[in-house]
Structures are given as structure tokens and as C-alpha cells.
Motif scaffolding. Structure first.
Motif, PDB file in Angstrom:
ATOM      1  N   ASP A  95       0.825  -1.207   0.000  1.00 26.64           N
ATOM      2  CA  ASP A  95       0.000   0.000   0.000  1.00 26.64           C
ATOM      3  C   ASP A  95       0.856   1.252   0.000  1.00 26.64           C
ATOM      4  O   ASP A  95       1.993   1.260   0.483  1.00 26.64           O
ATOM      5  N   SER A  96       0.284   2.326  -0.528  1.00 26.59           N
ATOM      6  CA  SER A  96       0.883   3.663  -0.470  1.00 26.59           C
ATOM      7  C   SER A  96      -0.156   4.605   0.116  1.00 26.59           C
ATOM      8  O   SER A  96      -1.262   4.737  -0.434  1.00 26.59           O
ATOM      9  N   LEU A  97       0.163   5.245   1.236  1.00 29.46           N
ATOM     10  CA  LEU A  97      -0.751   6.168   1.894  1.00 29.46           C
ATOM     11  C   LEU A  97      -0.241   7.597   1.699  1.00 29.46           C
ATOM     12  O   LEU A  97       0.827   7.959   2.200  1.00 29.46           O
ATOM     13  N   THR A 138      -0.516  11.673   2.092  1.00 30.62           N
ATOM     14  CA  THR A 138      -1.056  12.769   2.894  1.00 30.62           C
ATOM     15  C   THR A 138      -0.950  14.045   2.070  1.00 30.62           C
ATOM     16  O   THR A 138       0.150  14.469   1.699  1.00 30.62           O
ATOM     17  N   HIS A 197      -8.620  -1.239   1.447  1.00 27.93           N
ATOM     18  CA  HIS A 197      -7.495  -1.236   0.512  1.00 27.93           C
ATOM     19  C   HIS A 197      -7.666  -2.297  -0.571  1.00 27.93           C
ATOM     20  O   HIS A 197      -7.125  -2.140  -1.685  1.00 27.93           O
ATOM     21  N   GLU A 229      -6.273  12.030   3.093  1.00 27.67           N
ATOM     22  CA  GLU A 229      -5.495  10.803   2.997  1.00 27.67           C
ATOM     23  C   GLU A 229      -6.024   9.999   1.815  1.00 27.67           C
ATOM     24  O   GLU A 229      -7.244   9.794   1.681  1.00 27.67           O
ATOM     25  N   LEU A 269      -5.403   6.413  -0.333  1.00 25.34           N
ATOM     26  CA  LEU A 269      -4.797   5.084  -0.215  1.00 25.34           C
ATOM     27  C   LEU A 269      -4.802   4.380  -1.566  1.00 25.34           C
ATOM     28  O   LEU A 269      -5.843   4.278  -2.223  1.00 25.34           O
ATOM     29  N   CYS A 270      -3.628   3.918  -1.969  1.00 33.90           N
ATOM     30  CA  CYS A 270      -3.488   3.111  -3.183  1.00 33.90           C
ATOM     31  C   CYS A 270      -2.946   1.738  -2.805  1.00 33.90           C
ATOM     32  O   CYS A 270      -2.048   1.634  -1.963  1.00 33.90           O
ATOM     33  N   SER A 271      -3.494   0.702  -3.414  1.00 30.59           N
ATOM     34  CA  SER A 271      -3.043  -0.668  -3.153  1.00 30.59           C
ATOM     35  C   SER A 271      -2.542  -1.273  -4.455  1.00 30.59           C
ATOM     36  O   SER A 271      -3.296  -1.392  -5.421  1.00 30.59           O
ATOM     37  N   ARG A 280       5.017   4.417   2.130  1.00 29.60           N
ATOM     38  CA  ARG A 280       4.970   3.163   1.376  1.00 29.60           C
ATOM     39  C   ARG A 280       5.172   2.017   2.369  1.00 29.60           C
ATOM     40  O   ARG A 280       6.296   1.737   2.799  1.00 29.60           O
ATOM     41  N   ARG A 281       4.051   1.387   2.721  1.00 27.69           N
ATOM     42  CA  ARG A 281       4.109   0.313   3.704  1.00 27.69           C
ATOM     43  C   ARG A 281       4.855  -0.892   3.137  1.00 27.69           C
ATOM     44  O   ARG A 281       4.845  -1.121   1.932  1.00 27.69           O
TER      45      ARG A 281
END
Length: 348
Positions: free
Chosen positions: A27-29, A31, A99, A218, A220-222, A252-253
Motif C-alpha cells: 500500500d501507499s498512503l 497525505t 485497501h 489521505e 490510499l493506493c493498493s 509506502r508500507r
């Protein structure tokens, strides 16, 4: 701690097939700070703009079907409204909540000058025209799709997004990738890499707030891929787009690993033989899928794990329409028992 090296993963959704590989993902979060401007609530009326009735679905299993993404489609509506109705002000927008699900609806709050029936009429005509365009593009796939403008019961907000902030937010959501990025060259028909624009959410005053204050969104992209390099390439692309549009942070998790197929697997051979009996001699499908499974994570932590995945038929996964095919559940359970018995017999 875990000593066993044979695993039955009971988490796939197509009875009659055995699964031997899956995608990894990360995932990419984003802000994104936004500037707000004060408006006179007595001079405006508040309306909601909604894109509704989409199928949604699982962002791994259904991504190749090109179903409508509520957030992406709402951006097309809002872009046209801002261009066609100069007096319109954008207060906020939001859509998606998981997500791993394709957003099936998205909403925005807009302000129109009080008593300006011409502005409302123009907005409704533009929304209707965009819906017509979307139905030409998605109509056979998304027959229940709707675009609606409704008068809000609440009084108009005292703030809205500044023109520059609205532009940056809409531009970012338009630029972010969504859908299939690449089909595998090695496995026919398998999606190798994809990305899901999963959600956009106003935080800390982006929805309302103090006059002239700042808010935050925020996003969120998965992203999924069978291969790590293209996975990270897409995530770098997301980061680049976000930074160009003024994002203050892109988290970037850590990505989770995929599960690489092993067609020489012992547990696969046992399950395949038992499933062939249950299918009255028909050869079972042997497949990899683009969704993420626990197999990749567990296999990474327990080297040498021999894994096969199967399950009953499930339709509409990760949507309010999710349901299991009851007739397939008993057959699935028979396969579980038969595979365990077959593995036990091989140990004797």
C-alpha cells in the motif's frame, strides 16, 4: 515454532480449481494538505454529488474486468462541473473504505449560489451528460451506475477548498494509476501488475473547519504484482505523482511477498488426484491468481512450505454482494478430508 511443511490454504473462491501462486502487494498512503477559504454560508446552498450503484469488488480478483472506480468517475464529474459552472465551490470529497476493494461509490459536497436556479440547472445538465458518457463506456458492465445531485438538508458550510487546493486534489486523483498495469508474458491471461485507487478521505478539518484554515486528505493506493521490481516501480510512480501535486508525505508500507508456483509440489499432486475423482474424472484447473493470499507471507516465513489453495465458490468478494455458493461447500469439505487422507497414506 512451526515444524510442519505442508499447508492447505482454504481461501480461494472458485470450486473445481487448485491454486498454486498469487501476487504480492503493498500500500501507499498519501497525505495531501489542502488550503480552505471562508465563504458566507448565507450566500450559498449545499448539495451532494454522488456516483453510486457500481459493482465494486475485489481489487485482485476483479481488477481485470475494468469495473468502474467510484472515486475515478466522481473526479470526471467534478472536473466537468467546475469547468461548466464557475460559481460552484468544492467543499469536500470522499470515497472507498478498504485497501482491497474497488470503490463502488464516491461523494462530494458542493456549494452553489443561493437562489441561482441557472447554476443548479447547468450542474444537473452537466451531471446528466457525464452520466450518458459513462454509460456508453461502462454501461454493459455497470448497469446500475448513477450520478446524482441532491440538495443537502444541512446549512451550507462556512469553508470550501481554495481553487488551488481543489485543483491539486482533483489532479492527483486523476493521475494516480488504477487498473491493470501489465499482463504476464509467462502465464497466459494472468494479471501480473495492477494498482487500485482504494480510498480518499478528508481528515483534520478538510471537511468543514476554521475559516482560512488548512485541512488534510489521505489517499490510499493498493498495488499488486507477481514480481517485486514492477510492484515497486508502480509505487514510485504513485509517489512521484503525489509529490508533484504537493503531498506532504507518502508512506509506502512494507510489501508482502507473492507465492511462486511449484508445479512439482507433492500436496498439489495429492489434491489434484482427489479433486479429479470429485469432478468425475474431469481434469482440475491449476491456476495462479492476482489476489494476495496468506501463502506468500507464510511461505516466506517458513522456507520449504509445500502449499496448495482451494475453496468453495464465492461471488462478489469484498463487496456488500459477497455470497457463497452453498452447493460447493459440501464438495469443498469432501476435498479437504480426501486430501488429508491422501497425505496421511503417503506418510505410511
Amino acid at each position: 515454532m512451526v515444524k510442519g511443511r505442508t499447508m492447505l490454504n482454504l481461501d480461494t473462491v472458485e470450486w473445481g480449481s487448485l491454486f498454486v501462486g498469487c501476487a504480492g502487494g503493498g500500500d501507499s498512503l498519501i497525505t495531501l494538505p489542502v488550503e480552505q477559504e471562508a465563504v458566507d454560508p448565507e450566500s450559498y446552498e449545499s448539495f451532494s454529488v454522488a456516483v453510486e450503484g457500481l459493482m465494486g469488488g475485489h481489487s485482485g480478483i476483479n481488477i481485470q474486468e475494468d469495473r468502474g472506480n467510484g472515486v475515478k468517475l466522481l473526479i470526471r464529474v467534478l472536473e466537468a462541473l467546475l469547468e461548466g459552472v464557475p460559481s460552484l465551490r468544492l467543499v469536500d470529497l470522499r470515497g472507498g473504505d478498504k485497501h482491497n476493494a474497488i470503490p463502488r461509490e464516491a461523494f462530494a459536497t458542493i456549494l452553489l449560489p443561493k437562489g441561482d436556479s441557472g447554476a443548479l440547472k447547468a450542474a444537473e445538465e452537466i451531471a446528466g451528460a457525464i452520466l450518458g458518457d459513462l454509460k456508453m463506456e461502462f454501461g454493459t458492465k455497470e448497469p446500475s451506475m448513477a450520478v446524482r445531485i441532491r440538495k443537502d438538508a444541512d446549512a451550507a458550510a462556512g469553508t470550501c477548498l481554495g481553487a488551488g487546493a481543489a485543483r491539486r486534489l482533483l489532479s492527483l486523483l486523476e493521475l494516480l494509476p488504477h487498473g491493470v498495469v501489465k499482463i504476464s508474458h509467462d502465464v497466459e491471461g494472468l494479471v501480473e501488475t495492477s494498482s487500485n485507487l482504494a480510498s480518499v478521505t478528508p481528515i483534520e478539518g478538510a471537511q468543514g473547519g476554521d475559516a482560512g484554515g488548512n485541512g488534510t486528505y489521505e489517499i490510499l493506493c493498493s498495488t499488486r504484482s507477481s514480481l517485486s521490481p514492477p510492484l515497486e516501480a508502480v509505487r514510485r510512480r504513485i509517489k512521484t505523482a503525489a509529490e508533484l501535486c504537493g503531498a506532504s508525505n507518502v508512506l509506502r508500507r512494507q510489501a508482502y511477498p507473492g507465492w511462486q508456483p511449484n508445479l512439482q509440489s507433492n500436496v498439489l499432486k495429492v489434491a489434484r488426484d482427489e479433486l479429479r475423482v470429485l469432478l468425475n474424472g474431469e481434469e482440475p484447473g491449476i491456476e495462479a491468481l492476482h489476489a494476495g493470499l496468506e501463502c506468500g507471507v507464510i511461505g516466506d516465513k517458513a522456507p520449504g512450505m509445500d502449499i496448495v489453495s482451494f475453496g468453495p465458490t464465492i461471488d462478489g468478494a469484498h463487496s456488500p454482494d459477497e455470497r457463497v455458493n452453498i452447493a460447493s461447500v459440501g464438495k469443498f469439505w469432501q476435498l479437504v478430508l480426501a486430501t488429508l487422507e491422501g497425505l496421511a497414506a503417503k506418510q505410511q
